[in-house]
Scaffold this active site. Structure first.
Site, PDB file in Angstrom:
ATOM      1  N   CYS A  93       0.825  -1.213   0.000  1.00  0.00           N
ATOM      2  CA  CYS A  93       0.000   0.000   0.000  1.00  0.00           C
ATOM      3  C   CYS A  93       0.863   1.269   0.000  1.00  0.00           C
ATOM      4  O   CYS A  93       1.570   1.540   0.962  1.00  0.00           O
ATOM      5  CB  CYS A  93      -0.902  -0.033   1.236  1.00  0.00           C
ATOM      6  SG  CYS A  93      -1.755   1.506   1.584  1.00  0.00           S
ATOM      7  N   CYS A  96      -0.047   3.834   2.744  1.00  0.00           N
ATOM      8  CA  CYS A  96       0.396   3.312   4.046  1.00  0.00           C
ATOM      9  C   CYS A  96       1.862   3.678   4.288  1.00  0.00           C
ATOM     10  O   CYS A  96       2.249   4.050   5.398  1.00  0.00           O
ATOM     11  CB  CYS A  96       0.245   1.796   4.106  1.00  0.00           C
ATOM     12  SG  CYS A  96      -1.454   1.219   3.937  1.00  0.00           S
TER      13      CYS A  96
END
Length: 169
Positions: A93, A96
């Protein structure tokens, strides 16, 4: 100078290795501050003391949680009045990865809260935890107090994350 060409080459290589080492520290530890950058000095003591100062200022504490039992223990062990924040993410991600150093900085700033992190694709147990908690997108942040979930944030909104921490401390 009275240095031979071989000595000058060795010295140049040594300086280059120090610069590369500092660049690697910054690349692999983005939350670590090496600034203000020290003036390049051939005095080992000056460089050593500058690096030592940078390492000493970083006290970020984010505990990894990899299973349902670990999360349950962290929440119950935090005490009734303590805010527990958990960051759910994955290794693939992009958002993230962007929010991770900021989350770590918040853990350093708000020391009265407990900061946890679960990387969902790190293990089958972590995946099971994320399913139990209803994580449908990452990053996601859950806030717990007195054993109950009090707030949920989906997405990499650092401002909302910090405001929610402040509101629940």
């Amino acid at each position: 100078s009275s240095l031979s060409p071989a000595m000058r080459a060795t010295l140049s290589l040594s300086v280059l290795l120090v610069v590369l080492a500092l660049a690697n520290v910054q690349a692999f530890a983005p939350g670590l501050s090496l600034s203000p950058a020290p003036a390049l000095s051939l005095r080992a003591g000056a460089l050593r003391s500058s690096c030592k100062r940078s390492f000493q200022t970083t006290n970020m504490v984010v505990k990894d949680v990899n299973s349902e039992a670990e999360l349950d223990d962290a929440i119950s062990g935090a005490g009734d009045g303590t805010l527990v924040v958990i960051d759910y993410s994955t290794t693939w991600c992009g958002p993230c990865k962007v929010v991770a150093p900021k989350y770590a900085e918040l853990s350093d700033k708000y020391t009265d809260a407990v900061f946890l992190k679960c990387v969902g694709d790190a293990s089958p147990e972590a995946t099971k935890l994320m399913k139990r908690e209803g994580i449908r997108s990452v990053p996601a942040f859950h806030f717990w107090k007195k054993g109950a979930k009090v707030e949920v944030i989906a997405g990499a909104n650092v401002e909302a994350l910090e405001n929610t921490i402040k509101e629940n401390l």
